[in-house]
Design a protein around this motif. Structure first.
Motif, PDB file in Angstrom:
ATOM      1  N   GLU A   1       0.909  -1.166  -0.148  1.00  0.00           N
ATOM      2  CA  GLU A   1       0.050   0.058   0.023  1.00  0.00           C
ATOM      3  C   GLU A   1       0.946   1.296  -0.088  1.00  0.00           C
ATOM      4  OE1 GLU A   1      -2.941  -0.221  -0.407  1.00  0.00           O
ATOM      5  OE2 GLU A   1      -3.144  -2.447  -0.070  1.00  0.00           O
ATOM      6  N   LYS A   2       2.053   1.277   0.663  1.00  0.00           N
ATOM      7  CA  LYS A   2       2.847   2.380   0.783  1.00  0.00           C
ATOM      8  C   LYS A   2       3.393   2.456  -0.582  1.00  0.00           C
ATOM      9  CE  LYS A   2       2.651   2.420   5.179  1.00  0.00           C
ATOM     10  NZ  LYS A   2       1.832   3.342   5.982  1.00  0.00           N
ATOM     11  N   ILE A   3       3.950   1.538  -1.093  1.00  0.00           N
ATOM     12  CA  ILE A   3       4.468   2.060  -2.490  1.00  0.00           C
ATOM     13  C   ILE A   3       3.713   2.504  -3.581  1.00  0.00           C
ATOM     14  CG2 ILE A   3       4.816  -0.288  -3.861  1.00  0.00           C
ATOM     15  CD1 ILE A   3       7.916   0.728  -3.941  1.00  0.00           C
ATOM     16  N   VAL A   4       2.397   1.805  -3.366  1.00  0.00           N
ATOM     17  CA  VAL A   4       1.348   2.290  -4.353  1.00  0.00           C
ATOM     18  C   VAL A   4       1.314   3.883  -4.343  1.00  0.00           C
ATOM     19  CG1 VAL A   4      -1.062   2.642  -4.942  1.00  0.00           C
ATOM     20  CG2 VAL A   4      -0.010   0.262  -4.153  1.00  0.00           C
ATOM     21  N   SER A   5       1.268   4.482  -3.035  1.00  0.00           N
ATOM     22  CA  SER A   5       1.386   5.864  -2.689  1.00  0.00           C
ATOM     23  C   SER A   5       2.440   6.255  -3.517  1.00  0.00           C
ATOM     24  CB  SER A   5       1.413   6.490  -1.431  1.00  0.00           C
ATOM     25  OG  SER A   5       0.544   5.748  -0.986  1.00  0.00           O
ATOM     26  N   ASN A   6       3.809   6.004  -3.531  1.00  0.00           N
ATOM     27  CA  ASN A   6       5.113   6.486  -4.015  1.00  0.00           C
ATOM     28  C   ASN A   6       4.737   6.259  -5.431  1.00  0.00           C
ATOM     29  OD1 ASN A   6       6.795   4.427  -1.482  1.00  0.00           O
ATOM     30  ND2 ASN A   6       6.295   6.759  -1.441  1.00  0.00           N
ATOM     31  N   VAL A   7       4.175   5.232  -6.236  1.00  0.00           N
ATOM     32  CA  VAL A   7       4.077   5.122  -7.656  1.00  0.00           C
ATOM     33  C   VAL A   7       2.903   6.541  -7.926  1.00  0.00           C
ATOM     34  CG1 VAL A   7       2.763   4.032  -9.439  1.00  0.00           C
ATOM     35  CG2 VAL A   7       4.001   2.828  -7.517  1.00  0.00           C
ATOM     36  N   GLN A   8       2.191   6.719  -7.181  1.00  0.00           N
ATOM     37  CA  GLN A   8       1.178   7.706  -7.356  1.00  0.00           C
ATOM     38  C   GLN A   8       1.964   9.129  -7.432  1.00  0.00           C
ATOM     39  OE1 GLN A   8      -1.862   6.527  -4.713  1.00  0.00           O
ATOM     40  NE2 GLN A   8      -3.107   6.191  -6.171  1.00  0.00           N
ATOM     41  N   GLN A   9       2.887   9.337  -6.549  1.00  0.00           N
ATOM     42  CA  GLN A   9       3.679  10.634  -6.177  1.00  0.00           C
ATOM     43  C   GLN A   9       4.493  10.612  -7.544  1.00  0.00           C
ATOM     44  OE1 GLN A   9       5.608   9.483  -2.620  1.00  0.00           O
ATOM     45  NE2 GLN A   9       3.789   9.919  -1.621  1.00  0.00           N
ATOM     46  N   VAL A  10       4.929   9.677  -7.984  1.00  0.00           N
ATOM     47  CA  VAL A  10       5.745   9.800  -9.346  1.00  0.00           C
ATOM     48  C   VAL A  10       4.771  10.341 -10.535  1.00  0.00           C
ATOM     49  CG1 VAL A  10       7.458   8.603 -10.797  1.00  0.00           C
ATOM     50  CG2 VAL A  10       7.383   8.386  -8.409  1.00  0.00           C
ATOM     51  N   LYS A  11       3.713   9.542 -10.509  1.00  0.00           N
ATOM     52  CA  LYS A  11       2.983  10.086 -11.734  1.00  0.00           C
ATOM     53  C   LYS A  11       2.406  11.273 -11.777  1.00  0.00           C
ATOM     54  CE  LYS A  11       1.770   8.716 -15.417  1.00  0.00           C
ATOM     55  NZ  LYS A  11       2.900   8.250 -16.129  1.00  0.00           N
ATOM     56  N   ALA A  12       2.008  11.727 -10.283  1.00  0.00           N
ATOM     57  CA  ALA A  12       1.421  13.035 -10.345  1.00  0.00           C
ATOM     58  C   ALA A  12       2.285  13.856 -10.831  1.00  0.00           C
ATOM     59  CB  ALA A  12       1.105  13.211  -8.810  1.00  0.00           C
ATOM     60  N   ARG A  13       3.688  13.863 -10.669  1.00  0.00           N
ATOM     61  CA  ARG A  13       4.878  14.663 -11.385  1.00  0.00           C
ATOM     62  C   ARG A  13       5.233  14.358 -12.615  1.00  0.00           C
ATOM     63  NH1 ARG A  13       4.070  14.431  -6.171  1.00  0.00           N
ATOM     64  NH2 ARG A  13       4.085  16.314  -4.951  1.00  0.00           N
ATOM     65  N   GLY A  14       4.295  13.659 -13.295  1.00  0.00           N
ATOM     66  CA  GLY A  14       4.590  13.401 -14.904  1.00  0.00           C
ATOM     67  C   GLY A  14       5.536  12.333 -14.967  1.00  0.00           C
ATOM     68  N   GLY A  15       5.942  11.745 -14.083  1.00  0.00           N
ATOM     69  CA  GLY A  15       7.046  10.570 -14.410  1.00  0.00           C
ATOM     70  C   GLY A  15       6.566   9.502 -15.312  1.00  0.00           C
ATOM     71  N   ASN A  16       7.486   8.785 -15.950  1.00  0.00           N
ATOM     72  CA  ASN A  16       7.441   7.888 -16.882  1.00  0.00           C
ATOM     73  C   ASN A  16       7.780   6.499 -16.058  1.00  0.00           C
ATOM     74  OD1 ASN A  16       7.223   6.101 -19.041  1.00  0.00           O
ATOM     75  ND2 ASN A  16       9.142   6.893 -20.285  1.00  0.00           N
ATOM     76  N   ILE A  17       6.907   5.775 -15.867  1.00  0.00           N
ATOM     77  CA  ILE A  17       6.964   4.548 -14.805  1.00  0.00           C
ATOM     78  C   ILE A  17       7.078   3.194 -15.464  1.00  0.00           C
ATOM     79  CG2 ILE A  17       6.201   3.430 -12.750  1.00  0.00           C
ATOM     80  CD1 ILE A  17       4.906   6.084 -12.000  1.00  0.00           C
ATOM     81  N   LEU A  18       7.995   2.344 -15.178  1.00  0.00           N
ATOM     82  CA  LEU A  18       8.109   1.098 -15.383  1.00  0.00           C
ATOM     83  C   LEU A  18       8.008   0.316 -14.097  1.00  0.00           C
ATOM     84  CD1 LEU A  18       8.675  -1.665 -17.024  1.00  0.00           C
ATOM     85  CD2 LEU A  18      10.990  -1.294 -16.933  1.00  0.00           C
ATOM     86  N   ALA A  19       7.074  -0.404 -13.837  1.00  0.00           N
ATOM     87  CA  ALA A  19       6.703  -1.181 -12.508  1.00  0.00           C
ATOM     88  C   ALA A  19       6.889  -2.719 -12.720  1.00  0.00           C
ATOM     89  CB  ALA A  19       5.412  -0.750 -11.981  1.00  0.00           C
ATOM     90  N   ILE A  20       7.457  -3.230 -11.453  1.00  0.00           N
ATOM     91  CA  ILE A  20       7.822  -4.702 -11.381  1.00  0.00           C
ATOM     92  C   ILE A  20       6.493  -5.057 -10.472  1.00  0.00           C
ATOM     93  CG2 ILE A  20       9.187  -6.687 -11.142  1.00  0.00           C
ATOM     94  CD1 ILE A  20      10.353  -4.779 -13.216  1.00  0.00           C
ATOM     95  N   VAL A  21       5.715  -5.715 -10.977  1.00  0.00           N
ATOM     96  CA  VAL A  21       4.435  -6.065  -9.897  1.00  0.00           C
ATOM     97  C   VAL A  21       4.395  -7.633  -9.882  1.00  0.00           C
ATOM     98  CG1 VAL A  21       3.546  -3.818 -10.451  1.00  0.00           C
ATOM     99  CG2 VAL A  21       2.847  -5.639 -11.839  1.00  0.00           C
ATOM    100  N   THR A  22       3.432  -7.932  -8.947  1.00  0.00           N
ATOM    101  CA  THR A  22       3.008  -9.306  -8.814  1.00  0.00           C
ATOM    102  C   THR A  22       1.971  -9.408  -9.731  1.00  0.00           C
ATOM    103  OG1 THR A  22       3.607  -9.202  -6.562  1.00  0.00           O
ATOM    104  CG2 THR A  22       2.032 -11.202  -7.238  1.00  0.00           C
ATOM    105  N   GLU A  23       1.930 -10.995 -10.367  1.00  0.00           N
ATOM    106  CA  GLU A  23       0.967 -11.182 -11.204  1.00  0.00           C
ATOM    107  C   GLU A  23      -0.434 -10.988 -10.723  1.00  0.00           C
ATOM    108  OE1 GLU A  23       3.338 -15.162 -13.504  1.00  0.00           O
ATOM    109  OE2 GLU A  23       1.770 -15.396 -12.057  1.00  0.00           O
ATOM    110  N   GLY A  24      -1.274 -10.390 -11.681  1.00  0.00           N
ATOM    111  CA  GLY A  24      -2.604 -10.130 -11.309  1.00  0.00           C
ATOM    112  C   GLY A  24      -2.792  -8.746 -10.700  1.00  0.00           C
ATOM    113  N   ASP A  25      -1.619  -8.150 -10.549  1.00  0.00           N
ATOM    114  CA  ASP A  25      -2.004  -6.607  -9.980  1.00  0.00           C
ATOM    115  C   ASP A  25      -2.647  -5.785 -10.756  1.00  0.00           C
ATOM    116  OD1 ASP A  25      -1.170  -3.758  -9.329  1.00  0.00           O
ATOM    117  OD2 ASP A  25       0.286  -4.552  -7.891  1.00  0.00           O
TER     118      ASP A  25
END
Ligand code: F6R
Length: 614
Positions: free
Chosen positions: A533-557
């Motif tokens: 849940e914590k890292i989801v917030s961090n992902v949102q923080q990056v996205k909110a600043r226009g970041g270009n994100i490649l995420a390694i996630v668990t299957e089914g995320d």
């Protein structure tokens, strides 16, 4: 750093030396050279700046007839890479030739003294100083080469592995070591000499690892004598190699790095074999079982390592603290050794090193031993210095790693640290039997799961095209994924020369967040774990600043998949095992980006695999 090869026998000397240099090129490749005693009784030295292939081209029209020779591939320490600074080096009269791996710390003092005696130097290297010193002693004291080498080495401060040839004595090679590796292969009427056994494994499996302070006199006619600096004869301890030639070849892959990435299901299987038994319910690590009192009594664990091995060590901290409830500190060996460290006799020090030869890690081990701590080694190379210098240890058994960027050794180290943590937890009772069994069972599945991750290779190759021209990358992770972020960034830096920074995801907002924009890809390692849940917030923080994100996630995320620009899905695993699974796509990403940029991934500039100098 630097690779040495030598050969004395009836085979084709030049071919054996060149092939050997190619095998040792992972140790350094800024220049290379050979010294051959020719049939005319002269020593001919051929050397040139650049890789071993340059040397081959240079030698193409030379007379290479010889029955004894030494050769070298260099990673520069004293003096820039150049034809002149390349090894071998002559004494001024051309009577002896020498190759050297290591650093002579007092070379300046020795050089000044020799200059006062009339010696002229042609290179900037510390090695030429050694050549001149040996010859000066031989001439002044009218002694044998062996005696001159012994007397010279007594004056030397620093690290060395050397091989020396004498013009008038084409039936002998003198070799010596102090803190840099050297191994002698014993064939049928022939001898080999090398920084590791890979140059001669197809000719013989019998070898002798030279110990610190030993000098070998290798003479034609099957005679090998080993003495120490005080001329006391040492016992010859012959080891039989288990290495096979196929492990040293690319096996159809374009690069060793890619081969080693794809080998990981097998290397992890080898690493686990015999250590996780009774269907995952019992963990056997002999180095721990044989020293139970040390691990039961440990008040603290100190991990020392460098580079990628340090990243594995950082994961070791999370694993050991989680499972064994022991305080753990992780130190860069190079900092630890000069930090006046406080080490208690109840500390267990774990030294991690793929090569088993890293100078700083070896120095850290000596400090820990002096302080009375129990020192445990984790290494890959059987017979290397670290397993010999530690009281107990554990091999990772991933086979020779030749690509300079470490991949299968990293996952092997993390695997072994996981098993060690489970074994200690079993001993100290800090995990329940159910908890051990749950992780143990998952460990057994790891090779298959890594195989599944490797199936992402084509997708990662396509994705890599999007990122190839980025100039900076940020890698973020939390908890177990933080060291993975560091390792992912290091892999990218070292082979593609793109600046990349690994950061704890939550720390990002204390600085690096200022860098985020469309131009800088952010790779976020975000498997389903207790910090998800914590890292989801961090992902949102990056996205909110226009970041270009490649995420390694668990299957089914579905959550992060909806925010990130690109996702790579990996199988679900217990949290402590996710680093092995999530690091593999990052290895592939770095590999493909470097390939797109036309870089030499197996031999990245300025790097060497075995760092035997400070
Ligand atoms: C990076 C890499 C280096 C090594 C470091 C320590 O890919 O390979 O950072 O991890 O030089 O080497 P070892 O493990 O041999 O002590």
């Amino acid at each position: 750093m630097c690779g040495i090869v030598g050969y004395l026998g009836e085979g084709n000397v030049y071919d054996i030396l060149i092939k050997g240099l190619h095998r040792l090129e992972y140790r350094g490749y800024d220049s290379a050279g050979v010294a051959l005693v020719g049939k005319d009784g002269r020593i001919n030295i051929f050397k040139t700046k650049g890789k071993v292939s340059n040397l081959e081209a240079f030698c193409a029209d030379k007379n290479l007839d010889s029955s004894v020779g030494i050769a070298h591939t260099r990673w520069a320490t004293h003096g820039e890479p150049s034809d002149t600074n390349a090894h071998p080096h002559f004494s001024e009269d051309g009577n002896i030739a020498i190759v050297h791996n290591g650093t002579i710390e007092n070379y300046k003092v020795l050089k000044d003294a020799l200059e006062q005696h009339g010696c002229t130097f042609h290179s900037e290297t510390d090695t030429e100083v050694l050549a001149q010193l040996i010859e000066y002693i031989r001439l002044t004291n009218k002694c044998s080469l062996l005696s001159a080498v012994r007397q010279a080495l007594k004056q030397v401060v620093g690290a060395y592995a050397i091989a020396v040839l004498e013009k008038d004595n084409p039936d002998t090679i003198i070799a010596a070591r102090q803190s840099s590796p050297l191994v002698i292969g014993i064939g049928d009427g022939e001898f080999f000499l090398a920084s590791d056994a890979t140059p001669f494994v197809e000719y013989t499996k019998e070898c002798v690892y030279l110990k610190d302070g030993e000098i070998a006199e290798i003479r034609r006619g099957e005679s090998l004598k080993i003495t120490n600096l005080d001329n006391v004869e040492a016992e010859i301890d012959v080891t039989t190699l288990k290495m096979s030639i196929s492990q040293l070849e690319k096996g159809g892959y374009p690069h060793f790095m890619l081969k080693e990435i794809f080998e990981q299901p097998d290397t992890l299987r080898d690493c686990i074999r015999g250590r996780v038994v009774d269907r995952g319910s019992r963990i056997i690590i002999n180095g721990i079982n044989d020293h139970k009192d040390k691990f039961l009594g440990a008040k603290r664990i100190v991990i020392v390592a460098c580079g990628t091995s340090w990243h594995a060590g950082l994961l070791g901290k999370y694993l050991l603290q989680d499972m064994c409830r022991i305080p753990v500190v992780v130190e860069y060996a190079s900092e630890f050794r000069y930090s006046n460290p406080v080490i208690d006799k109840d500390d267990v020090v774990i030294a991690i090193s793929q090569s088993g030869e890293t100078a700083d890690t070896l120095a850290a081990i000596q400090i820990a031993k002096k302080a009375g701590a129990f020192v445990f080694g984790i290494s890959n190379v059987v017979g290397s210095s670290i397993p010999r210098e530690t009281y107990a240890g554990c091999y990772i058994h991933v086979g020779p790693e030749i690509g300079v960027a470490s991949t299968k050794a990293f996952t092997g180290q993390v695997m072994v640290l996981t098993l060690i943590s489970l074994a200690i937890a079993q001993l100290r009772g800090t995990l329940t039997q159910d908890e051990i069994e749950q992780v143990g069972k998952a460990v057994l599945k790891i090779p298959t799961y890594v195989q599944r991750v490797l199936e992402l290779a084509d997708r990662i190759e396509r994705l890599s095209l999007i990122f190839t021209y980025a100039r900076n990358f940020l890698y973020l992770g939390r908890g177990y994924s933080y060291p993975v972020a560091l390792e992912g960034a290091l892999k990218l830096k070292e082979i593609s020369y793109i600046h990349a920074e690994g950061y704890p995801a939550a720390e990002m907002k204390h600085g690096p967040i200022a860098l985020i924009d469309q131009e800088m890809p952010t790779v976020i390692i975000a498997p389903k774990d207790h910090l998800y849940e914590k890292i989801v917030s961090n992902v949102q923080q990056v996205k909110a600043r226009g970041g270009n994100i490649l995420a390694i996630v668990t299957e089914g995320d579905t959550v992060i998949s909806n925010i990130a620009d690109h996702v790579l899905e990996v199988p679900e695993m217990p949290e402590c095992l996710t680093p092995i699974i999530t690091s593999v796509p990052l290895q592939l990403l770095s590999y493909y980006i470097a390939i797109n940029k036309g870089k030499d991934v197996d031999m990245p500039r300025n790097l060497a695999k075995s760092v035997t100098v400070e």
